[in-house]
Design an enzyme around this catalytic site. Structure first.
Site, PDB file in Angstrom:
ATOM      1  N   GLY A 119     -10.397   3.705  -3.328  1.00 18.35           N
ATOM      2  CA  GLY A 119     -10.421   4.238  -1.972  1.00 18.35           C
ATOM      3  C   GLY A 119     -10.723   3.260  -0.860  1.00 18.35           C
ATOM      4  O   GLY A 119     -10.834   3.667   0.300  1.00 18.35           O
ATOM      5  N   CYS A 240      -3.456  -8.143  -5.465  1.00 21.92           N
ATOM      6  CA  CYS A 240      -4.636  -9.017  -5.492  1.00 21.92           C
ATOM      7  C   CYS A 240      -4.367 -10.175  -6.450  1.00 21.92           C
ATOM      8  O   CYS A 240      -5.218 -10.540  -7.258  1.00 21.92           O
ATOM      9  CB  CYS A 240      -5.898  -8.245  -5.867  1.00 21.92           C
ATOM     10  SG  CYS A 240      -5.830  -7.394  -7.442  1.00 21.92           S
TER      11      CYS A 240
END
Length: 455
Positions: A119, A240
């Protein structure tokens, strides 16, 4: 995988250059950074965190911390006052803020965070959208793995924005809703090279085969969800990881295969520490304080125009909610025993999508109905749109706040009887029913602190 692996070094050098790769390899052996991002709708005092604190250049509400506190034992974390998020990851929120002026929607802006758990990017996006658009947006936060979707829904509830809807659907299912979204954030699963300092499993599992597997999965995800982006809409692609196969290579593939053009948001003119790639931006340890992050933007050049929706006839309540409970106009919706509130401006859009995609949560669960009584739900206390002076408040000390979050017994002899909102430093944590000699906790069992609170 040892970060000195020749193949990994080659991939890293291809992506950012041999000289920069040496700096990054050295940094990967250092401790991971610690950072948080404050909730601008619930912002606590600037001196809340002890020790040396510095700002994050690309996030107005981001803070770098010198040491890692025990976040679980901080009541303000449970109040949704901040989110623990890597500072490099916050750059994606910065790029979103840069592209918002480029999207013009006929109605509330519709944004999808496709791979959203746990989140961080969703809460960043929610804060950014609310600061620019007020209530005029619907943010759909999706996570296909249901166990992770539950964690996502809990974090969204703590953040407290009723314009965020949590779903759990495969990208292909979302893609059936052609032209629904104006912006899609796709922080796709990747080989995780940028998280080696935080996640030993990412390093251990790295291989050429895993990179190839990730590339194929990322392309499937983009292709499956692509129809849901309206013509002219923007897709913010992020990972990432560092290698060019999962990053610039996939952006080029999407542009050539799906029908798009790379879009430069000119997001880092003042930050030389951010490495510019062919199509996007790469944040690399050794150059930035945070971990690894890549992001780029694509503008869709074809496809269906923006979908228009209207109410779907879902049963709506009339006047069930007490007056003044919310500070914004809301539509009341009954779902079983729960009365929830959805911002009025997005009610039709949210209802339409809820009928098409498996929904975990939408709007704000406000009250449960037990006979003729209305019992306040935990999420109501956390909502950024809760009206003022709706419930009696008990501003507790840290010990009592932790006892509440641990679901221990305590009493509030000086508070009013009935439903009372428990607060810490002025920030709501949830509800109890005060009986005078004791309190019945309304804090959800699944959200309680499980570690020893030392009280």
């Amino acid at each position: 995988m040892d970060s000195g692996n020749d193949l990994f070094i080659r991939y890293l050098s291809e992506a950012i250059g041999a000289g920069k790769a040496k700096v990054a390899l050295s940094a990967l052996g250092e401790p991971a950074s610690v950072s948080v991002r404050m909730n601008p709708c619930k912002l606590p005092a600037s001196g809340h965190f002890q020790g040396k604190v510095s700002g994050v250049p690309w996030s107005e509400y981001g803070l770098m911390l010198e040491d890692r506190p025990v976040f679980t034992l901080d009541p303000l974390l449970h109040a949704g006052c901040y989110y623990v998020q890597d500072s490099s990851s916050m750059f994606v929120g910065h790029v979103l803020r840069k592209i918002l002026p480029e999207v013009h929607a006929d109605g509330p802006l519709r944004v999808l965070d496709l791979c959203a758990a746990p989140g961080g990017k969703t809460t960043d996006a929610a804060a950014s959208l609310r600061s620019v658009l007020g209530d005029g947006f619907l943010l759909v936060s999706n996570e296909v793995i249901r166990s992770r979707a539950s964690v996502l829904a809990a974090n969204v509830a703590l953040w407290g924005d009723p314009s965020v809807m949590v779903t759990s659907a495969d990208p292909a299912v979302i893609g059936r809703n052609e032209g629904f979204f104006d912006i899609i954030l796709a922080d796709v699963p990747c080989s995780g090279e940028g998280m080696f300092r935080k996640d030993a499993d990412s390093a251990a599992q790295w291989s050429e085969e895993n990179v190839e597997h990730c590339v194929a999965r990322q392309r499937r995800i983009l292709a499956d969800v692509w129809p849901a982006l309206a013509e002219g809409g923007l897709l913010l692609y992020s990972t990432c990881t560092f290698n060019r196969y999962e990053n610039d290579g996939n952006v080029r593939w999407a542009a050539d295969t799906l029908g798009a053009e790379p879009y430069d948001p000119e997001a880092a003119p003042d930050w030389p520490e951010i490495i510019r790639t062919e199509y996007g931006y790469s944040l690399v340890p050794g150059f930035v304080k945070g971990e690894g992050q890549y992001c780029a933007v694509l503008r869709k050049t074809g496809g269906k125009p923006r979908m228009k929706v209207s109410g779907n006839g879902r049963k709506r309540a009339n006047g069930v909610l007490p007056a003044g409970v919310f500070s914004i106009p809301v539509t009341e919706i009954v779902k079983g025993d729960i009365v929830k509130a959805v911002p009025e401006v997005i009610a039709d859009d949210a209802a339409w999508l809820e009928s098409a995609v498996r929904t975990v949560a939408s709007g704000c669960a406000a009250f449960s109905r037990k006979g003729k009584d209305l019992v306040p739900c935990a999420d109501l206390a956390l909502s950024v749109c809760l009206g003022k002076d709706v419930f009696p408040r008990a501003d507790t000390d840290r010990k009592t706040a932790l006892r509440f979050l641990h679901r221990d017994t305590f009493s509030l002899p000086d508070a009013e009887k009935g439903y009372v909102m428990i607060c810490f430093e002025g920030h709501p944590l949830g509800f109890v029913k005060n009986l005078g000699n004791r309190c019945n906790s309304l804090h959800p069992q699944e959200r309680r602190i499980r570690m020893d609170i030392g009280c």
